[in-house]
Design a protein around this motif. Structure first.
Motif, short mmCIF file in Angstrom:
data_model
loop_
_atom_site.label_atom_id
_atom_site.label_comp_id
_atom_site.label_asym_id
_atom_site.label_seq_id
_atom_site.Cartn_x
_atom_site.Cartn_y
_atom_site.Cartn_z
N GLU A 230 19.44 22.79 73.94
CA GLU A 230 20.26 21.68 74.04
C GLU A 230 21.12 21.54 74.02
O GLU A 230 21.50 22.61 73.63
N GLY A 231 22.77 21.04 74.92
CA GLY A 231 24.04 21.27 75.17
C GLY A 231 24.73 20.95 73.55
O GLY A 231 24.39 19.97 73.01
N LYS A 232 25.53 21.80 72.81
CA LYS A 232 26.39 21.52 71.42
C LYS A 232 28.01 22.04 72.60
O LYS A 232 28.09 22.34 73.29
N GLU A 233 28.78 21.24 71.14
CA GLU A 233 30.63 21.55 71.58
C GLU A 233 30.62 22.71 71.43
O GLU A 233 30.20 23.65 70.56
N ASP A 234 31.52 22.70 71.83
CA ASP A 234 31.98 24.11 71.18
C ASP A 234 32.28 24.50 69.64
O ASP A 234 32.44 23.11 69.09
N LEU A 235 32.04 25.38 69.12
CA LEU A 235 31.98 25.87 67.22
C LEU A 235 33.46 26.65 67.42
O LEU A 235 33.42 27.85 67.05
N VAL A 236 33.83 26.41 66.50
CA VAL A 236 35.46 26.69 65.80
C VAL A 236 34.87 27.44 64.29
O VAL A 236 35.14 25.98 63.74
N VAL B 273 28.19 25.99 60.38
CA VAL B 273 26.47 26.30 59.74
C VAL B 273 25.76 25.48 60.98
O VAL B 273 25.53 24.72 61.65
N ILE B 274 25.02 26.04 61.37
CA ILE B 274 23.59 26.30 62.34
C ILE B 274 22.36 26.31 61.83
O ILE B 274 22.34 27.16 60.85
N ASN B 275 21.61 24.77 61.73
CA ASN B 275 20.49 24.75 61.71
C ASN B 275 18.57 24.93 62.37
O ASN B 275 18.10 24.76 62.24
N GLU B 276 20.36 24.71 64.59
CA GLU B 276 18.65 24.77 64.66
C GLU B 276 19.53 25.30 66.35
O GLU B 276 20.53 25.69 66.36
N SER B 277 18.34 25.82 66.81
CA SER B 277 18.97 25.97 68.34
C SER B 277 19.06 25.50 69.31
O SER B 277 19.51 24.58 69.04
N GLY B 278 20.22 26.13 69.85
CA GLY B 278 20.85 25.00 70.92
C GLY B 278 22.12 26.47 71.95
O GLY B 278 22.43 27.62 71.30
N ALA B 279 22.85 25.63 72.88
CA ALA B 279 23.70 25.76 73.55
C ALA B 279 25.66 25.68 73.67
O ALA B 279 25.29 24.67 73.59
N TYR B 280 26.09 26.64 72.84
CA TYR B 280 27.61 26.64 73.06
C TYR B 280 28.10 27.26 73.97
O TYR B 280 27.87 28.12 75.05
N GLY B 281 29.16 26.23 74.49
CA GLY B 281 30.68 26.75 75.27
C GLY B 281 30.97 27.98 74.69
O GLY B 281 30.62 28.62 75.44
N LEU C 257 30.47 31.59 59.07
CA LEU C 257 29.75 31.10 60.11
C LEU C 257 27.87 31.46 59.23
O LEU C 257 27.87 32.63 59.84
N THR C 258 27.56 30.52 59.23
CA THR C 258 25.99 30.80 58.29
C THR C 258 24.96 30.40 59.66
O THR C 258 25.33 28.79 59.74
N ILE C 259 24.06 30.97 59.60
CA ILE C 259 22.80 30.69 60.98
C ILE C 259 21.92 30.38 59.39
O ILE C 259 21.33 31.95 59.67
N ASN C 260 20.87 29.36 58.87
CA ASN C 260 19.59 29.44 58.75
C ASN C 260 19.21 29.29 59.34
O ASN C 260 18.31 28.92 60.34
N VAL C 261 17.69 30.51 59.44
CA VAL C 261 16.54 31.35 59.74
C VAL C 261 15.08 31.38 59.14
O VAL C 261 15.23 31.64 57.84
N GLY C 262 14.52 30.25 59.27
CA GLY C 262 12.67 30.16 58.55
C GLY C 262 11.65 30.95 59.43
O GLY C 262 12.41 32.37 59.52
N ASP C 263 10.92 29.99 59.47
CA ASP C 263 9.55 30.80 60.13
C ASP C 263 10.39 30.79 61.27
O ASP C 263 8.98 31.72 62.27
N GLU C 264 10.74 29.84 62.06
CA GLU C 264 10.58 30.08 63.28
C GLU C 264 12.31 30.79 63.58
O GLU C 264 13.26 30.71 63.38
N ASP C 265 11.86 31.28 65.39
CA ASP C 265 13.78 32.19 65.57
C ASP C 265 14.53 30.71 66.29
O ASP C 265 13.88 29.97 66.71
N ILE C 266 15.51 31.24 65.35
CA ILE C 266 16.37 30.21 66.13
C ILE C 266 17.45 31.12 66.84
O ILE C 266 17.55 32.39 67.41
N GLU C 267 17.81 30.76 68.41
CA GLU C 267 18.32 31.20 69.59
C GLU C 267 19.73 30.47 70.03
O GLU C 267 19.60 28.67 69.42
N VAL C 268 20.35 30.29 69.56
CA VAL C 268 21.80 30.61 70.38
C VAL C 268 22.45 31.02 71.40
O VAL C 268 22.02 32.43 71.51
N VAL C 269 22.30 29.96 72.99
CA VAL C 269 23.50 30.58 73.66
C VAL C 269 25.02 30.83 74.18
O VAL C 269 25.22 29.60 73.09
N ALA C 270 25.26 31.52 74.40
CA ALA C 270 26.98 31.22 74.12
C ALA C 270 27.42 31.25 75.33
O ALA C 270 27.30 32.49 76.09
#
Length: 335
Positions: free
Chosen positions: A237-243, A253-261, A269-282
């Motif tokens: 899922e596409g997300k906005e740029d993150l600064v 904070v990032i709590n879910e997978s997503g695609a960023y520019g 920047l805190t990324i919360n990871v539980g029992d499922e992988d969090i995938e981040v594309v940039a």
């Protein structure tokens, strides 16, 4: 083949460089072993990591000298570390109606403290190997080879960069390894076979050996490493740029997978990871200044970063500075 006549294939699965390196099982359920439909795959590994031992794929099977007991020999890491050397382990195994059962049947290595009695073949090694030449034997334990970073060609450390661990290169050309004044290798440095380190290693200091806390020495042989398979990048899922900067009003904070520019981190920047992988594309990922990406891992999932075009980690920028190496996988396409 089991005593019942059933045929099983035991194979290694997952990356050998991860804690998840395990043994899987296929059972022949059809008549044609060349047919895909003739095989049934166990849904879970039959042998995988424990709290004490990890990376326990790649096994060999043998019998006791009297042929009465079956044993599995495998190499694995202790604890949760996969950067140190592996140890050899042995455990008994049996083959039943459902396949191979290793050790106590838990699907995991037995505690390291477990005591077992094993009959060993008393035949000397020289009698087991045709053409054995005792003059080639080297007494004592082998020296630790590179276990941190290895480069087939050149190595250049700039600024105050530091590598912790034994590193190496196959290079023998003059100036192939170069240090800035403050750069450091906390460990040994291995250069190519027969290389002259006084020519291969250069730097800003009059004596570049001062940049290495350990020894500088040549490899006995050139080393080759198979690269891990580079994955296809997921469509997310596409997300906005993150600064994540000092001017940001809210904590990032990032709590879910997503695609960023672009992801630009100069603060936290805190990324919360539980029992499922969090995938981040940039498209571009930059962690500079005092920027830090903090991985808050509370389950078995991991953070997987995919960078398409630009990746910058500079100044005091850090990714997962207080966590484990196993928390994060980063793939850089280098567009």
């Amino acid at each position: 083949m089991a005593p019942t006549g059933r045929v099983y294939i035991i194979y290694s699965g997952s990356g050998y460089w991860t804690t998840f390196y395990s043994l899987g099982q296929l059972k022949l359920v059809g008549d044609d072993p060349l047919s895909y439909d003739s095989w049934e795959k166990s849904p879970e590994p039959i042998f995988s990591k424990s709290d004490e031992v990890n990376g326990c794929g790649h096994a060999s099977y043998t019998t006791s000298p009297d042929g009465k007991s079956l044993w599995i020999c495998y190499h694995a890491y202790t604890g949760t570390n996969t950067q140190s050397g592996r140890f050899v382990f042995v455990e008994p195994y049996t083959v039943g109606s459902e396949g191979v059962i290793v050790g106590n049947g838990s699907g995991h290595p037995q505690p390291i403290s477990t005591e077992m009695t094993i009959d060993v073949n008393p035949m000397p090694l020289a009698e087991k190997i045709s053409g054995w030449d005792e003059s080639t034997e080297t007494p004592g334990s082998p020296e630790p080879l590179p276990d941190g970073v290895f480069a087939t060609e050149s190595i250049s450390l700039k600024g105050s960069s530091q590598i912790i661990g034994n590193i190496g290169t196959n290079a023998v050309e003059a100036g192939s390894v170069d240090f800035s004044w403050s750069a450091e290798i906390e460990g040994d440095l291995w250069i190519g076979p027969d290389g002259d380190w006084t020519k291969v290693v250069t730097g800003a200091r009059p004596d570049p050996a001062e940049n290495v806390t350990g020894e500088i020495k040549p490899l006995p042989l050139a080393k080759e490493y198979l690269l891990p398979q580079f994955p296809g990048f997921p469509a997310l899922e596409g997300k906005e740029d993150l600064v994540a900067g000092w001017q940001s009003e809210d904590s990032c904070v990032i709590n879910e997978s997503g695609a960023y520019g672009n992801i630009d981190v100069t603060n936290e920047l805190t990324i919360n990871v539980g029992d499922e992988d969090i995938e981040v594309v940039a498209d571009n990922l930059s962690v500079t200044g005092s920027g830090r990406i903090l991985v808050n891992r509370t389950g078995s999932g991991r953070l997987i970063l995919y960078v398409i075009d630009g990746f910058e980690l500079a100044n005091n920028g850090k990714i997962n500075p207080d966590g484990s190496y196993d928390d994060v996988f980063l793939y850089y396409a280098g567009g």
